[in-house]
Design a protein around this motif. Structure first.
Motif, PDB file in Angstrom:
ATOM      1  N   GLY A  52       0.790  -1.220   0.000  1.00 28.74           N
ATOM      2  CA  GLY A  52       0.000   0.000   0.000  1.00 28.74           C
ATOM      3  C   GLY A  52       0.827   1.278   0.000  1.00 28.74           C
ATOM      4  O   GLY A  52       2.038   1.231  -0.170  1.00 28.74           O
ATOM      5  N   PRO A  53       0.168   2.428   0.205  1.00 25.76           N
ATOM      6  CA  PRO A  53      -1.248   2.552   0.576  1.00 25.76           C
ATOM      7  C   PRO A  53      -2.231   2.309  -0.567  1.00 25.76           C
ATOM      8  O   PRO A  53      -3.416   2.099  -0.336  1.00 25.76           O
ATOM      9  CB  PRO A  53      -1.352   3.993   1.071  1.00 25.76           C
ATOM     10  N   ASP A  54      -1.754   2.374  -1.807  1.00 31.57           N
ATOM     11  CA  ASP A  54      -2.653   2.194  -2.945  1.00 31.57           C
ATOM     12  C   ASP A  54      -2.463   0.804  -3.547  1.00 31.57           C
ATOM     13  O   ASP A  54      -1.340   0.324  -3.680  1.00 31.57           O
ATOM     14  CB  ASP A  54      -2.373   3.261  -4.008  1.00 31.57           C
ATOM     15  N   TYR A  55      -3.583   0.197  -3.921  1.00 23.11           N
ATOM     16  CA  TYR A  55      -3.554  -1.131  -4.526  1.00 23.11           C
ATOM     17  C   TYR A  55      -4.259  -1.076  -5.878  1.00 23.11           C
ATOM     18  O   TYR A  55      -5.137  -0.228  -6.099  1.00 23.11           O
ATOM     19  CB  TYR A  55      -4.227  -2.154  -3.610  1.00 23.11           C
ATOM     20  N   THR A  56      -3.893  -1.968  -6.762  1.00 24.62           N
ATOM     21  CA  THR A  56      -4.431  -1.932  -8.112  1.00 24.62           C
ATOM     22  C   THR A  56      -4.804  -3.324  -8.596  1.00 24.62           C
ATOM     23  O   THR A  56      -4.228  -4.324  -8.185  1.00 24.62           O
ATOM     24  CB  THR A  56      -3.396  -1.341  -9.097  1.00 24.62           C
ATOM     25  N   GLY A  57      -5.772  -3.350  -9.517  1.00 22.53           N
ATOM     26  CA  GLY A  57      -6.162  -4.581 -10.167  1.00 22.53           C
ATOM     27  C   GLY A  57      -5.462  -4.726 -11.503  1.00 22.53           C
ATOM     28  O   GLY A  57      -4.351  -4.236 -11.693  1.00 22.53           O
ATOM     29  N   TYR A  58      -6.134  -5.391 -12.433  1.00 23.65           N
ATOM     30  CA  TYR A  58      -5.572  -5.629 -13.755  1.00 23.65           C
ATOM     31  C   TYR A  58      -5.270  -4.299 -14.458  1.00 23.65           C
ATOM     32  O   TYR A  58      -6.038  -3.353 -14.321  1.00 23.65           O
ATOM     33  CB  TYR A  58      -6.583  -6.443 -14.563  1.00 23.65           C
ATOM     34  N   PRO A  59      -4.164  -4.181 -15.217  1.00 22.93           N
ATOM     35  CA  PRO A  59      -3.253  -5.258 -15.637  1.00 22.93           C
ATOM     36  C   PRO A  59      -2.052  -5.467 -14.721  1.00 22.93           C
ATOM     37  O   PRO A  59      -1.364  -6.474 -14.866  1.00 22.93           O
ATOM     38  CB  PRO A  59      -2.788  -4.776 -17.007  1.00 22.93           C
ATOM     39  N   CYS A  60      -1.768  -4.528 -13.835  1.00 22.20           N
ATOM     40  CA  CYS A  60      -0.616  -4.676 -12.929  1.00 22.20           C
ATOM     41  C   CYS A  60      -1.125  -4.749 -11.503  1.00 22.20           C
ATOM     42  O   CYS A  60      -1.431  -3.733 -10.875  1.00 22.20           O
ATOM     43  CB  CYS A  60       0.366  -3.511 -13.106  1.00 22.20           C
ATOM     44  N   PHE A  61      -1.208  -5.967 -10.986  1.00 27.15           N
ATOM     45  CA  PHE A  61      -1.855  -6.209  -9.704  1.00 27.15           C
ATOM     46  C   PHE A  61      -0.988  -5.799  -8.514  1.00 27.15           C
ATOM     47  O   PHE A  61       0.243  -5.865  -8.557  1.00 27.15           O
ATOM     48  CB  PHE A  61      -2.178  -7.693  -9.553  1.00 27.15           C
ATOM     49  N   SER A  62      -1.667  -5.402  -7.456  1.00 28.82           N
ATOM     50  CA  SER A  62      -1.050  -5.204  -6.145  1.00 28.82           C
ATOM     51  C   SER A  62      -2.154  -5.310  -5.108  1.00 28.82           C
ATOM     52  O   SER A  62      -3.145  -4.583  -5.174  1.00 28.82           O
ATOM     53  CB  SER A  62      -0.373  -3.832  -6.051  1.00 28.82           C
ATOM     54  N   ALA A  63      -2.004  -6.237  -4.165  1.00 26.87           N
ATOM     55  CA  ALA A  63      -3.051  -6.512  -3.189  1.00 26.87           C
ATOM     56  C   ALA A  63      -2.517  -6.342  -1.770  1.00 26.87           C
ATOM     57  O   ALA A  63      -1.313  -6.417  -1.534  1.00 26.87           O
ATOM     58  CB  ALA A  63      -3.584  -7.933  -3.376  1.00 26.87           C
ATOM     59  N   PRO A  64      -3.422  -6.121  -0.810  1.00 29.84           N
ATOM     60  CA  PRO A  64      -3.003  -5.972   0.597  1.00 29.84           C
ATOM     61  C   PRO A  64      -2.671  -7.304   1.246  1.00 29.84           C
ATOM     62  O   PRO A  64      -3.143  -8.363   0.814  1.00 29.84           O
ATOM     63  CB  PRO A  64      -4.227  -5.326   1.250  1.00 29.84           C
ATOM     64  N   ASP A  65      -1.892  -7.231   2.307  1.00 33.05           N
ATOM     65  CA  ASP A  65      -1.517  -8.445   3.041  1.00 33.05           C
ATOM     66  C   ASP A  65      -2.736  -9.159   3.613  1.00 33.05           C
ATOM     67  O   ASP A  65      -2.729 -10.381   3.774  1.00 33.05           O
ATOM     68  CB  ASP A  65      -0.556  -8.094   4.182  1.00 33.05           C
ATOM     69  N   SER A  66      -3.788  -8.403   3.927  1.00 34.45           N
ATOM     70  CA  SER A  66      -4.967  -9.020   4.536  1.00 34.45           C
ATOM     71  C   SER A  66      -5.640 -10.015   3.591  1.00 34.45           C
ATOM     72  O   SER A  66      -6.377 -10.895   4.045  1.00 34.45           O
ATOM     73  CB  SER A  66      -5.969  -7.955   4.977  1.00 34.45           C
ATOM     74  N   TYR A  67      -5.388  -9.889   2.299  1.00 31.94           N
ATOM     75  CA  TYR A  67      -5.918 -10.863   1.340  1.00 31.94           C
ATOM     76  C   TYR A  67      -5.252 -12.224   1.549  1.00 31.94           C
ATOM     77  O   TYR A  67      -5.928 -13.254   1.672  1.00 31.94           O
ATOM     78  CB  TYR A  67      -5.683 -10.350  -0.077  1.00 31.94           C
ATOM     79  N   ALA A  68      -3.916 -12.226   1.611  1.00 31.68           N
ATOM     80  CA  ALA A  68      -3.200 -13.478   1.880  1.00 31.68           C
ATOM     81  C   ALA A  68      -3.542 -14.006   3.265  1.00 31.68           C
ATOM     82  O   ALA A  68      -3.632 -15.226   3.469  1.00 31.68           O
ATOM     83  CB  ALA A  68      -1.698 -13.253   1.753  1.00 31.68           C
ATOM     84  N   GLU A  69      -3.748 -13.113   4.208  1.00 27.79           N
ATOM     85  CA  GLU A  69      -4.117 -13.522   5.571  1.00 27.79           C
ATOM     86  C   GLU A  69      -5.462 -14.250   5.566  1.00 27.79           C
ATOM     87  O   GLU A  69      -5.635 -15.270   6.245  1.00 27.79           O
ATOM     88  CB  GLU A  69      -4.176 -12.298   6.470  1.00 27.79           C
ATOM     89  N   ALA A  70      -6.417 -13.739   4.779  1.00 26.21           N
ATOM     90  CA  ALA A  70      -7.729 -14.387   4.705  1.00 26.21           C
ATOM     91  C   ALA A  70      -7.624 -15.763   4.055  1.00 26.21           C
ATOM     92  O   ALA A  70      -8.303 -16.709   4.477  1.00 26.21           O
ATOM     93  CB  ALA A  70      -8.700 -13.499   3.921  1.00 26.21           C
ATOM     94  N   LEU A  71      -6.780 -15.886   3.052  1.00 22.96           N
ATOM     95  CA  LEU A  71      -6.563 -17.195   2.428  1.00 22.96           C
ATOM     96  C   LEU A  71      -5.937 -18.170   3.423  1.00 22.96           C
ATOM     97  O   LEU A  71      -6.322 -19.335   3.499  1.00 22.96           O
ATOM     98  CB  LEU A  71      -5.675 -17.045   1.199  1.00 22.96           C
ATOM     99  N   ARG A  72      -4.983 -17.673   4.190  1.00 21.06           N
ATOM    100  CA  ARG A  72      -4.365 -18.522   5.218  1.00 21.06           C
ATOM    101  C   ARG A  72      -5.402 -18.969   6.235  1.00 21.06           C
ATOM    102  O   ARG A  72      -5.471 -20.157   6.598  1.00 21.06           O
ATOM    103  CB  ARG A  72      -3.253 -17.747   5.932  1.00 21.06           C
ATOM    104  N   ASP A  73      -6.230 -18.039   6.695  1.00 22.69           N
ATOM    105  CA  ASP A  73      -7.226 -18.378   7.712  1.00 22.69           C
ATOM    106  C   ASP A  73      -8.288 -19.330   7.174  1.00 22.69           C
ATOM    107  O   ASP A  73      -8.914 -20.066   7.942  1.00 22.69           O
ATOM    108  CB  ASP A  73      -7.889 -17.100   8.238  1.00 22.69           C
TER     109      ASP A  73
END
Length: 361
Positions: free
Chosen positions: A83-104
């Motif tokens: 962050g602080p800014d995240y983007t979708g296609y075509p150049c992705f960038s996601a927050p850590d909480s996304y991976a955290e949710a997948l882990r959980d």
């Protein structure tokens, strides 16, 4: 002493315990591409009150199944940008909480060798690895540099007493070249053969190779995929799990005559979660592969089953949600038609082309 031995033998018989190998099987689950498009980011930000990206509701329906596996793997097709800014296609960038949710939700491993791993260049690719380490998530496919790849490959996990090696390769990185030494596991037969051999020599009883390959949106594998699968079978691997096309492709069990064992090939698991819109991209498949020990104590792939998953889009205050096929009542009424089209297409492919991989969640 004789009485104790007799009692122990009786308990072992009743419980199925084995004094040499206490675990007789391990169940591995694989799903497809975990995407994070702009609309997904916007909804997570809204639900988090603009302070945190909230994915807590995305995987609640599928989590019990994922958590029930002995080990679960997904393809993390987004860098974690910080962050602080995240983007979708075509150049992705996601927050850590996304991976955290997948882990959980139960995922133990994230695959990072895919065509979007360098979307935010070397710095973010390295940050992704550090973020996954901080979250306690296993990961393979990209490395801080070549030296780290050499030190971390082979990656072998003890799962229910089975030593299982995992490898991950991608066809490319959308033309983005590493500038600062980041190491990406690219499809290179000589390198792959070397790493497969080193994984086996390091003690892996089972080898899983995760491939990012194929042509996007095409429901059947192409000849290069078949050729690579044949190459991997000849190298002695046990499971070949594919992704990238964003649609499902066939699965089959083939026999390695030289080593007298069955091998699972999954050409594409499609999308696990995304904001893609065409019918075939609205979901994907989940495969459960069972590893067993035979009467001689040798580990081998036994069998696999699949089922389908649908990614429902938000309605009201809901988030995107992965809905398994056995919960059709959970699909919003306005999206049942889209689910039916996706389900019909995926089922047609699997019924027509799968070999010895039946449906069954």
């Amino acid at each position: 002493m004789t009485l104790l031995i007799t009692l122990f033998s009786l308990i072992s018989f009743i419980t199925g315990a084995d004094s040499v190998n206490s675990a007789r099987k391990a169940e591995l689950i694989f799903v497809g591409d975990a995407m994070q498009h702009q609309a997904q980011l916007d909804k997570a930000k809204q639900l988090g009150g603009n302070k945190r990206y909230d994915y807590s509701d995305c995987f609640t329906l599928i989590a019990p199944t994922i958590l029930g596996a002995d080990y679960a793997v997904c393809n993390l097709e987004v860098p974690l940008g910080g962050g602080p800014d995240y983007t979708g296609y075509p150049c992705f960038s996601a927050p850590d909480s996304y991976a955290e949710a997948l882990r959980d939700a139960g995922f133990d491993m994230m695959l990072t060798a895919n065509n979007h791993c360098l979307d935010r260049r070397d710095k973010t690719a390295r940050r992704t690895l550090s973020a996954l380490d901080n979250l306690g998530i296993d990961h393979i496919g990209t490395y801080h540099d070549a030296a780290q790849r050499d030190s971390l490959v082979p990656f072998i996990k003890n799962i229910n007493g089975f030593k299982i090696g995992f490898l991950n390769y991608t066809y490319g990185t959308n033309g983005i070249e590493p500038k600062e030494g980041i190491e990406v596991s690219l499809i290179d037969k000589s390198k792959m053969a070397k790493e497969i051999t080193s994984t086996r020599n390091a003690g892996a009883e089972i080898i899983v190779v995760n491939m990012h390959w194929g042509i996007e949106y095409v429901l059947l594998e192409n000849q290069p995929q078949r050729d690579l699968a044949d190459f991997l079978v000849k190298q002695g691997v046990d499971l070949i799990i594919g992704g990238h096309p964003h649609v499902v492709q066939p699965m089959k069990v083939v026999h390695n005559d030289k080593e007298n064992k069955d091998v699972l090939i999954v050409y594409s698991l499609g999308n696990f979660i995304s904001n893609m819109k065409t019918a075939d991209t609205r979901g994907g498949a989940m495969v459960k592969a069972t590893i067993i020990r035979d009467s001689d104590g040798k580990a081998k792939f036994s069998h696999a089953v699949y089922d389908t998953l649908f990614a429902a889009k938000p309605e009201g205050n809901s988030n995107y949600k992965v809905i398994p096929s056995w919960m059709p009542e959970k699909i919003p009424a306005s999206q049942k038609y889209h689910w039916q089209i996706f389900e019909r297409g995926a089922t047609n492919i699997f019924n027509k082309y799968n070999i010895n991989v039946p449906r069954g969640h």
